[in-house]
Write a protein that holds these residues in place. Structure first.
Motif: not given
Length: 524
Positions: A366-377
């Protein structure tokens, strides 16, 4: 008269050695001897003490005779307890604390095959009965409750120096409880603490029975690979044993996960894709504006030295970390980082961590992957809480890993790996918008093309993954791992598919060719 079994009690000054002697003196099967070699010590060193003349006149000064006739001579009891503690501390110094000698004695006895029991004075004060029971077990003698109490005043076995040193013990009737809070540490002793604490910690690591504040009640865990118990790791600018390989509490990786990292795998004396991993390490450090970064050659040298020192040339994984470094004070600001970066090279014996023959099971988090808007993977950073939350879900669901979706509900990657699928002969993988563009991922994409397969990089919905003919994950630690079930849906025929097997074989061959050799390695 019999030949008693001798118990030697080696201790540093002010470590309850006299109280422990009084404790053993209460037993009905032990005679105690208070520092039998003290006269020999005074004669050999010429040390001046107010009781020197009396000791020399009343005690045997010949050390050899003391050992033969007093320590190991015949007696009336089953056991003989000898208290050969070190010289009294006044004033404290490295030599007078005696920890160096204690470590040396411990090491010598271990090499002789007779490792001694080790107890901590703090433990003895905090829980005397448990500590004494444990000590008696280690000595293979029965515990006697009489060891917990004694009457005030001196005992016949006291040395002539007792009036000068044993006042507090003479006033006691047992082991006194420690004060709840310690006294303020004198800064004049700070340098001495830095010198001696590592030696104390060496000895304390061998204490079997612990009841100290915040100590774990859990039994020591077994390691996945037992050989890793004695590995050596690079931290900062030196190679250290496993239990000594630590960073400062002021390091940015502790203060905020402010660090970048890479995973490296070693095959037959070579490091696979080393240059590509270093490229990404430096890119990540630059994206996070690290200063005073070690050079490429310095990092490679640290990697080589760590592997060679450990003798690790195959079936090995490296966790390579570069932190922003130590801070001058705790806080978030990188302006506090004025020492330069901290390099960590952690090499372990580690086969691939997934079942690459039988396949693995995934579930969707249910945990979504970080967006580049927040913290770029694409920044390969150590702040992995986003991934860890998903991993907790997979652990709770008894799955190998968890698939993570992006904010729009499309498949991104798993908490630890990139993901591929096959549908009707076409190989698909998600865009690297939310996921890390892994080096193993890029390698497999190249292999797909070399095998004349059709490759598509695009958005993939969860239902497409559920209905795929084949699915596999990729990562340095696990290589190519076939997936046989996702969210309860069997993938394909529920076994390793033909495309997956073809690429696994191609990848294995590539590891033998596209690698940087480790200096000094010679294949046997």
């Amino acid at each position: 008269m019999t030949e008693p079994e001798v118990i030697h009690s080696w201790s540093a000054p002010r470590s309850l050695s006299t109280s422990l002697m009084y404790s053993f003196a209460q037993r009905d099967d032990i005679e105690v001897v208070d520092e039998p070699l003290y006269a020999a010590f005074l004669k050999a060193t010429g040390v001046d003490r107010p009781y020197r003349d009396e000791v020399l006149s009343k005690r045997e000064c010949n050390g050899h005779k003391v050992v033969k006739d007093i320590i190991y001579g015949s007696g009336s009891m089953k056991y003989r307890y000898c208290k050969p503690s070190f010289e009294k501390v006044h004033p404290p110094s490295f030599l007078e604390l005696g920890l160096g000698e204690l470590v040396s004695i411990y090491s010598d006895l271990c090499q002789m095959g007779t490792p001694p029991a080790v107890i901590d004075a703090d433990e003895l004060q905090r829980d005397p009965e448990t500590t004494l029971r444990g000590l008696c077990d280690d000595l293979e003698i029965p515990f006697q409750a009489s060891m917990l109490k004694w009457e005030t005043g001196p005992i016949p076995e006291d040395g002539v120096w007792a009036p000068w040193w044993y006042k507090s013990v003479h006033e006691s009737t047992g082991f006194s409880s420690p004060k709840k809070y310690p006294r303020t540490f004198p800064l004049s002793h700070y340098d001495l603490l830095e010198q001696t604490l590592p030696l104390y910690n060496i000895l304390r690591s061998h204490v079997k029975h612990s009841s100290s504040l915040l100590s774990s009640l859990l039994p020591p865990p077994s390691l996945p690979v037992a050989e890793n118990a004695k590995l050596l790791a690079w931290v900062g600018d030196e190679i250290l044993p496993r239990e000594m390989a630590k960073v400062s509490v002021f390091d940015s990786v502790v203060q905020g996960g402010d660090s970048v990292w890479e995973g490296l795998r070693i095959y037959k004396g070579k490091i696979f894709k080393l240059e590509e991993h270093l490229d990404r390490l430096f890119d990540s450090a630059k994206a996070l504006a690290f200063d005073n970064v070690p050079s490429r050659e310095e990092i490679k040298e640290a990697i080589f030295r760590t592997l060679i020192t450990n003798g690790m040339f195959d079936n090995t994984h490296i966790r390579l970390s570069l932190t922003r470094g130590k801070k001058v004070t705790s806080g978030m600001s990188p302006a506090f980082n004025q020492y330069g970066c901290t390099l960590i090279v952690l090499a372990e014996w580690k086969p691939p961590v997934y079942d690459n023959d039988g396949g693995i099971v995934l579930l969707t988090a249910t945990t979504r992957r970080n967006s580049p808007n927040n913290l770029d993977s694409k920044i390969h950073h150590n702040n992995l809480l986003n991934n860890i939350l998903a991993k907790i879900e997979s652990n709770n669901g008894n799955a190998a890993d968890a698939i993570m979706l992006d904010k729009d509900g499309y498949v991104s990657e798993t908490n630890a790996t990139n993901i591929f699928m096959v549908k009707k002969g076409r190989v698909l993988t998600p865009h690297a918008d939310y996921c890390l563009p892994g080096i193993t991922r890029a390698t497999v994409m190249e292999l797909v093309v070399k095998e004349n397969l059709i490759l598509e990089e695009r958005r993939i919905s969860l239902s497409e993954i559920h209905t795929a003919d084949e699915v596999w994950t990729t990562g340095t630690m696990g290589e190519l791992s076939p997936v046989v079930k996702i969210d309860g849906r069997v993938i394909g025929e529920g076994k390793v598919g033909p495309v997956t097997r073809t690429l696994q074989n191609a990848y294995k061959k590539l590891t033998e060719d596209s690698s940087v050799p480790i200096p000094t390695y010679q294949e046997t």
